[in-house]
Design a protein around this motif. Sequence first.
Motif, mmCIF file in Angstrom:
data_model
loop_
_atom_site.group_PDB
_atom_site.id
_atom_site.type_symbol
_atom_site.label_atom_id
_atom_site.label_comp_id
_atom_site.label_asym_id
_atom_site.label_seq_id
_atom_site.Cartn_x
_atom_site.Cartn_y
_atom_site.Cartn_z
ATOM 1 N N ALA A 43 0.797 -1.224 0.000
ATOM 2 C CA ALA A 43 0.000 0.000 0.000
ATOM 3 C C ALA A 43 0.830 1.274 0.000
ATOM 4 O O ALA A 43 0.275 2.361 0.189
ATOM 5 C CB ALA A 43 -0.935 -0.005 1.216
ATOM 6 N N ASP A 44 2.140 1.178 -0.216
ATOM 7 C CA ASP A 44 2.967 2.389 -0.268
ATOM 8 C C ASP A 44 2.488 3.310 -1.392
ATOM 9 O O ASP A 44 2.283 2.861 -2.528
ATOM 10 C CB ASP A 44 4.430 2.010 -0.506
ATOM 11 C CG ASP A 44 4.968 1.091 0.562
ATOM 12 O OD1 ASP A 44 5.822 1.520 1.350
ATOM 13 O OD2 ASP A 44 4.524 -0.081 0.604
ATOM 14 N N VAL A 45 2.329 4.578 -1.086
ATOM 15 C CA VAL A 45 1.972 5.563 -2.115
ATOM 16 C C VAL A 45 3.276 6.092 -2.695
ATOM 17 O O VAL A 45 4.011 6.830 -2.044
ATOM 18 C CB VAL A 45 1.134 6.713 -1.522
ATOM 19 C CG1 VAL A 45 0.875 7.781 -2.584
ATOM 20 C CG2 VAL A 45 -0.183 6.174 -0.983
ATOM 21 N N THR A 46 3.571 5.708 -3.932
ATOM 22 C CA THR A 46 4.877 6.026 -4.531
ATOM 23 C C THR A 46 4.778 6.931 -5.752
ATOM 24 O O THR A 46 5.797 7.249 -6.360
ATOM 25 C CB THR A 46 5.601 4.723 -4.926
ATOM 26 O OG1 THR A 46 4.765 3.956 -5.795
ATOM 27 C CG2 THR A 46 5.927 3.890 -3.692
ATOM 28 N N GLY A 47 3.561 7.336 -6.133
ATOM 29 C CA GLY A 47 3.391 8.173 -7.310
ATOM 30 C C GLY A 47 2.351 9.251 -7.084
ATOM 31 O O GLY A 47 1.902 9.496 -5.958
ATOM 32 N N ASP A 48 1.938 9.883 -8.177
ATOM 33 C CA ASP A 48 0.995 10.985 -8.103
ATOM 34 C C ASP A 48 -0.455 10.542 -8.224
ATOM 35 O O ASP A 48 -1.361 11.374 -8.239
ATOM 36 C CB ASP A 48 1.309 12.014 -9.197
ATOM 37 C CG ASP A 48 2.645 12.703 -8.964
ATOM 38 O OD1 ASP A 48 3.066 12.786 -7.778
ATOM 39 O OD2 ASP A 48 3.275 13.148 -9.941
ATOM 40 N N PHE A 49 -0.703 9.235 -8.345
ATOM 41 C CA PHE A 49 -2.056 8.702 -8.316
ATOM 42 C C PHE A 49 -2.009 7.341 -7.645
ATOM 43 O O PHE A 49 -0.930 6.797 -7.383
ATOM 44 C CB PHE A 49 -2.666 8.616 -9.728
ATOM 45 C CG PHE A 49 -1.986 7.634 -10.650
ATOM 46 C CD1 PHE A 49 -2.463 6.339 -10.798
ATOM 47 C CD2 PHE A 49 -0.871 8.015 -11.399
ATOM 48 C CE1 PHE A 49 -1.851 5.443 -11.655
ATOM 49 C CE2 PHE A 49 -0.251 7.128 -12.263
ATOM 50 C CZ PHE A 49 -0.738 5.833 -12.387
ATOM 51 N N VAL A 50 -3.163 6.787 -7.346
ATOM 52 C CA VAL A 50 -3.257 5.492 -6.670
ATOM 53 C C VAL A 50 -4.105 4.561 -7.529
ATOM 54 O O VAL A 50 -5.121 4.969 -8.102
ATOM 55 C CB VAL A 50 -3.870 5.629 -5.264
ATOM 56 C CG1 VAL A 50 -4.095 4.261 -4.624
ATOM 57 C CG2 VAL A 50 -2.966 6.484 -4.372
ATOM 58 N N TYR A 51 -3.674 3.308 -7.608
ATOM 59 C CA TYR A 51 -4.348 2.303 -8.449
ATOM 60 C C TYR A 51 -4.576 1.065 -7.582
ATOM 61 O O TYR A 51 -3.627 0.487 -7.054
ATOM 62 C CB TYR A 51 -3.441 1.964 -9.632
ATOM 63 C CG TYR A 51 -4.078 1.264 -10.809
ATOM 64 C CD1 TYR A 51 -4.701 0.022 -10.683
ATOM 65 C CD2 TYR A 51 -4.037 1.840 -12.080
ATOM 66 C CE1 TYR A 51 -5.253 -0.613 -11.774
ATOM 67 C CE2 TYR A 51 -4.589 1.201 -13.187
ATOM 68 C CZ TYR A 51 -5.196 -0.017 -13.024
ATOM 69 O OH TYR A 51 -5.748 -0.653 -14.109
ATOM 70 N N ALA A 52 -5.826 0.660 -7.425
ATOM 71 C CA ALA A 52 -6.157 -0.518 -6.618
ATOM 72 C C ALA A 52 -7.012 -1.477 -7.422
ATOM 73 O O ALA A 52 -7.918 -1.064 -8.155
ATOM 74 C CB ALA A 52 -6.897 -0.099 -5.348
ATOM 75 N N ARG A 53 -6.709 -2.763 -7.272
ATOM 76 C CA ARG A 53 -7.481 -3.817 -7.940
ATOM 77 C C ARG A 53 -8.096 -4.708 -6.866
ATOM 78 O O ARG A 53 -7.391 -5.386 -6.128
ATOM 79 C CB ARG A 53 -6.592 -4.623 -8.890
ATOM 80 C CG ARG A 53 -5.843 -3.755 -9.897
ATOM 81 C CD ARG A 53 -4.958 -4.592 -10.815
ATOM 82 N NE ARG A 53 -5.688 -5.104 -11.966
ATOM 83 C CZ ARG A 53 -5.552 -6.319 -12.466
ATOM 84 N NH1 ARG A 53 -4.750 -7.187 -11.883
ATOM 85 N NH2 ARG A 53 -6.229 -6.686 -13.541
ATOM 86 N N LEU A 54 -9.422 -4.695 -6.786
ATOM 87 C CA LEU A 54 -10.145 -5.440 -5.760
ATOM 88 C C LEU A 54 -10.561 -6.783 -6.339
ATOM 89 O O LEU A 54 -11.425 -6.856 -7.210
ATOM 90 C CB LEU A 54 -11.357 -4.635 -5.287
ATOM 91 C CG LEU A 54 -11.051 -3.204 -4.814
ATOM 92 C CD1 LEU A 54 -12.302 -2.566 -4.201
ATOM 93 C CD2 LEU A 54 -9.896 -3.179 -3.817
ATOM 94 N N GLN A 55 -9.945 -7.854 -5.827
ATOM 95 C CA GLN A 55 -10.043 -9.162 -6.473
ATOM 96 C C GLN A 55 -10.529 -10.274 -5.542
ATOM 97 O O GLN A 55 -10.284 -11.450 -5.813
ATOM 98 C CB GLN A 55 -8.664 -9.543 -7.043
ATOM 99 C CG GLN A 55 -8.119 -8.499 -8.011
ATOM 100 C CD GLN A 55 -6.677 -8.750 -8.392
ATOM 101 O OE1 GLN A 55 -6.375 -9.599 -9.234
ATOM 102 N NE2 GLN A 55 -5.757 -8.030 -7.771
ATOM 103 N N THR A 56 -11.214 -9.903 -4.454
ATOM 104 C CA THR A 56 -11.701 -10.929 -3.536
ATOM 105 C C THR A 56 -13.212 -10.819 -3.338
ATOM 106 O O THR A 56 -13.731 -11.115 -2.266
ATOM 107 C CB THR A 56 -10.989 -10.859 -2.165
ATOM 108 O OG1 THR A 56 -11.241 -9.582 -1.567
ATOM 109 C CG2 THR A 56 -9.493 -11.074 -2.320
ATOM 110 N N GLY A 57 -13.915 -10.397 -4.376
ATOM 111 C CA GLY A 57 -15.366 -10.313 -4.295
ATOM 112 C C GLY A 57 -16.010 -11.677 -4.443
ATOM 113 O O GLY A 57 -15.346 -12.717 -4.475
#
Length: 267
Positions: free
Chosen positions: A181-195
């Motif tokens: 979960a480190d924020v390393t850039g100017d935007f955040v990208y998350a993929r939710l894959q446990t639905g």
Amino acid sequence: MSESGTIRAGMGGWTFEPWDTSFYPDKLPKAKQLQYASRQVPTIEVNGTYYSSFKEPTFVKWASESPEGFVFSLKGNRFVTNRRVLGEAGESMMRFLGSGITALGEKLGPILWQFAPTKKFDADDLEAFLKLLPPRQDGVALRHAVEVRHASFAVPEFAALLRGYKVPVVYADHATYPAIADVTGDFVYARLQTGSDDNPDCYTPEALDAWVARAKAWAQGTEPSDLLRADPSQAAQSKPRDVFVYFITEGKVRAPHGAMAFMKRVG
């Protein structure tokens, strides 16, 4: 500057047979599915660009069928990332970036570079790859994100490298892939894959509430306190960031509904 970045949630692709009855209106022609889907969610992650090559007219068509403000995230072609030496991917990368993706214009969102689950962290090779990522193509600004799927990447050195090149690491809510979960850039990208297909909105209401709270924290420039980071000693610079969230993999039948329920909670 606004006090918060823009939060967008969507699903992977727009063609999936079960969606013909679970998501799309009855008797909607398949040729109209992108037009419909892009008006239910503000973004879609395109997985097809990982497996196949497309030409400029296709991207022009996608742009014309989606509304103003819509954003496509494109998965970088597998010939770029599925290799032993990432630093040798320059030619394949340029071929993909020059294939016409910039015809999407302002609708071109992040480019997701997904590494194979067997790919282990090698600082020198990763840095060689990061150096290949161009900031622009055909005059269009590019945003790059890296998805890793081997536990060896969950180390401070990995986060430091990405931070140095301002490239986000994709947060993976997955059963086995590392969740970084480190924020390393100017935007955040998350993929939710446990639905789950058993949940009408892919994730439970409680889980959706939690993920919306995390997305709002990212958008406002802070970091969720309940997610693990590879380097907890380094806090991200506090500034608004755009956030991209995609419902994919498990619970795919209900993924569009998950994205819509997510955006409803965002408000």
